[in-house]
Design an enzyme around this catalytic site. Structure first.
Site, PDB file in Angstrom:
ATOM      1  CG  ASN A   1      65.090  61.613 -38.573  1.00 56.67           C
ATOM      2  OD1 ASN A   1      64.093  61.620 -39.325  1.00 56.67           O
ATOM      3  ND2 ASN A   1      64.727  59.599 -37.713  1.00 56.67           N
TER       4      ASN A   1
ATOM      5  CE  LYS B   1      55.052  70.811 -40.542  1.00 53.80           C
ATOM      6  NZ  LYS B   1      55.655  70.882 -39.741  1.00 53.80           N
TER       7      LYS B   1
ATOM      8  N   GLY C   1      57.202  60.691 -38.976  1.00 52.93           N
ATOM      9  CA  GLY C   1      57.464  60.754 -37.210  1.00 52.93           C
ATOM     10  C   GLY C   1      56.721  60.052 -37.211  1.00 52.93           C
ATOM     11  CB  SER C   2      55.816  60.400 -33.330  1.00 53.61           C
ATOM     12  OG  SER C   2      54.302  61.351 -34.014  1.00 53.61           O
ATOM     13  CB  VAL C   3      52.556  55.556 -33.400  1.00 53.88           C
ATOM     14  CG1 VAL C   3      51.364  55.097 -33.487  1.00 53.88           C
ATOM     15  CG2 VAL C   3      53.672  55.533 -33.515  1.00 53.88           C
ATOM     16  N   PRO C   4      51.610  58.991 -32.909  1.00 56.62           N
ATOM     17  CG  PRO C   4      51.600  59.481 -30.774  1.00 56.62           C
ATOM     18  CD  PRO C   4      53.079  59.139 -31.549  1.00 56.62           C
ATOM     19  CB  THR C   5      52.528  63.522 -35.399  1.00 55.82           C
ATOM     20  OG1 THR C   5      52.752  63.779 -34.096  1.00 55.82           O
ATOM     21  CG2 THR C   5      51.804  64.511 -36.449  1.00 55.82           C
TER      22      THR C   5
ATOM     23  CD  GLU D   1      59.851  55.693 -42.349  1.00 47.60           C
ATOM     24  OE1 GLU D   1      59.838  55.025 -40.824  1.00 47.60           O
ATOM     25  OE2 GLU D   1      60.385  57.155 -42.042  1.00 47.60           O
TER      26      GLU D   1
ATOM     27  CB  CYS E   1      61.782  55.828 -37.806  1.00 52.30           C
ATOM     28  SG  CYS E   1      62.564  55.777 -39.597  1.00 52.30           S
TER      29      CYS E   1
ATOM     30  CD  GLU F   1      60.562  55.530 -32.752  1.00 50.39           C
ATOM     31  OE1 GLU F   1      61.048  55.243 -33.230  1.00 50.39           O
ATOM     32  OE2 GLU F   1      59.842  55.861 -32.469  1.00 50.39           O
TER      33      GLU F   1
ATOM     34  CD  GLU G   1      59.127  57.872 -47.448  1.00 47.46           C
ATOM     35  OE1 GLU G   1      58.661  58.752 -48.446  1.00 47.46           O
ATOM     36  OE2 GLU G   1      59.876  58.156 -46.203  1.00 47.46           O
TER      37      GLU G   1
END
Length: 459
Positions: A122, A145, A197-201, A219, A253, A356, A433
């Site tokens: 994003n 990355k 990124g996302s919570v699962p990742t 984050e 986010c 989300e 951050e």
């Protein structure tokens, strides 16, 4: 829209190792430089970004689909971030502690080594700067990355660092998806991982980092509350709600997607928000007057549409938007556009209020009392952000003190100056951050104890 810009190869084990080894070699040089020397290089990189602002913003718009108007803001925040940490680089210091008998101790702030940055799609350029600016200022190297959906602008950043004079390989870019990310996390020479990124990742990354006892900064996502009291300045609150929901096509986010409105002003607020939402100009993100571009890709657009369909089935009312948008320009007819959506008649147990969505969908929820709204606002596994609109200064501070969220806004929303720390509570992650807080996450503390007399032995 829907066209291939270019093709990039995924970095495999060999490429990731090459990137890490080259960063390791650069780290040896960079970490021995003084903070002031590093500062000058970072300032030069910031100057180049400022100079090439238009070109980088255009690249970012093509990369992500957000409006050029917003992309320019992202690029400005990026060079400001580099300038801010360049300013801190020369002031990084430990402390001296006096001990009895003339003995003393001191602490040193030392860099960690090669840090891995894993970015989101994003804010591709801005996320990279938020991660590498403090990392580099503290004397670390970084292998970054980007998301496979937005691989372009970070390569430009790497070129800029090279031009600014960092040691070769200090900021390396590897391309790819989850497999490449895994290789970075497991690499024995990577000292730390910072992920957006996302919570699962995020959970998987933490698990992989645990195997190597590596510190992580996460984050992650949010489902943040925006609380609108009846004593607010209405126009301000409406502007705040739009800013809290529709930046970058709603793919943010920290968005305040649960808009709690005091019942007394529910109708007037909702009417005004719907009116303003319907006026948002959607279309070619490279045009100056466009305010909302295209979503990131087809699967994501379908996912957002699925949330709206489910909301309707669960009893929410679509007050405006939510449908696909086809621009007049035939070149854009396959673009991933949708009209921004306002959902009314929402309740706390609906999926659209609990999960989300990460698209331009605002859920409006009425409330009656301060106590009730604070409890409902906190009733979520997330805790990234929260906002309050009121003219009552005591109430504003009282409510944000009660919110379980890492970034709170009073009478504004989604303002993220680089001077202020940014990050979440609960499932939204940890670590910060920006601000001075990030320095903690990119250095380690060494304590030195110096004896000025004779060693007293107990043996």
């Amino acid at each position: 829209p829907g066209r291939v810009i270019c093709k990039l190869l995924c970095s495999g084990e060999k490429e990731v190792d090459l990137a890490v080894q080259s960063a390791k070699a650069a780290f040896k040089i960079w970490s021995q430089m003084s903070g002031m020397e590093r500062s000058r290089v970072l300032l030069e990189a910031a100057r180049i970004i400022r100079e090439q602002r238009e070109e980088i913003a255009t690249l970012e718009t093509i990369n992500n689909g957000k409006s050029i108007f917003e992309a320019r803001v992202d690029i400005d925040i990026s060079w400001q971030c580099l300038e801010y940490y360049a300013g801190l680089a020369g002031s990084l210091a430990g402390e001296h502690i006096q001990l009895p008998g003339g003995s003393f101790g001191y602490t040193r702030r030392e860099p960690l080594g090669v840090c891995a940055g894993i970015g989101a799609w994003n804010y591709p350029f801005q996320t990279a700067c938020w991660k590498c600016a403090p990392a580099l200022a503290c004397g670390n190297a970084m292998v970054f990355k980007p998301s496979p959906f937005t691989p372009l602008s970070v390569v430009k950043l790497a070129e800029i660092f090279t031009e600014a004079g960092v040691p070769k390989g200090l900021f390396n870019v590897v391309q790819g998806g989850a497999a490449t990310g895994q290789l970075l996390c497991h690499h024995p020479d990577v000292a730390k991982i910072s992920f957006t990124g996302s919570v699962p990742t995020g959970s998987k990354i933490m698990e992989m980092a645990a195997k190597g006892i590596k510190p992580v900064t996460l984050e992650l996502g949010g489902k943040s509350p925006l609380i609108i009291f009846s004593d607010c300045a209405l126009e301000n609150a409406v502007n705040g709600a739009l800013m809290a929901n529709y930046l970058t096509q709603g793919e943010v986010c920290c968005n305040g997607t649960r808009v709690f409105v005091e019942r007394k002003i529910l109708d007037v607020f909702t009417k005004e928000v719907v009116k303003r939402t319907q006026k948002i100009k959607i279309g070619d993100p490279l045009l100056e007057d466009t305010r909302m571009g295209a979503l990131i890709n087809r699967p994501h657009l379908d996912r957002v549409q699925g949330f709206i369909k489910q909301a309707k089935e669960q009893g929410a009312e679509v007050l405006c938007g939510g449908d696909l948008y086809v621009p007049d320009d035939p070149k854009l007819k396959n673009g991933y556009y949708m009209r921004p959506c306002v959902l009314g008649k929402c309740t706390d147990d609906m999926t659209c209020v609990k999960e989300e969505i990460f698209g331009p969908v605002m859920s409006i929820l009425p409330f009656d009392t301060e106590e009730e709204v604070v409890e409902r606002a906190n009733n979520t596994k997330f805790g990234l952000a929260g906002g309050v609109f009121t003219r009552d200064i005591q109430k504003a501070h009282r409510v944000v003190a009660a919110l379980k969220a890492g970034m709170c806004f009073i009478n504004n929303y989604n303002v993220s100056p680089v001077e202020l720390p940014f990050g979440g509570y609960k499932a939204s992650g940890f670590g910060r951050e920006n601000g001075r807080a990030a320095i903690e996450h990119y250095t380690q503390l060494k304590t030195v104890c110096v004896e000025m007399g004779d060693v007293e032995s107990v043996f």
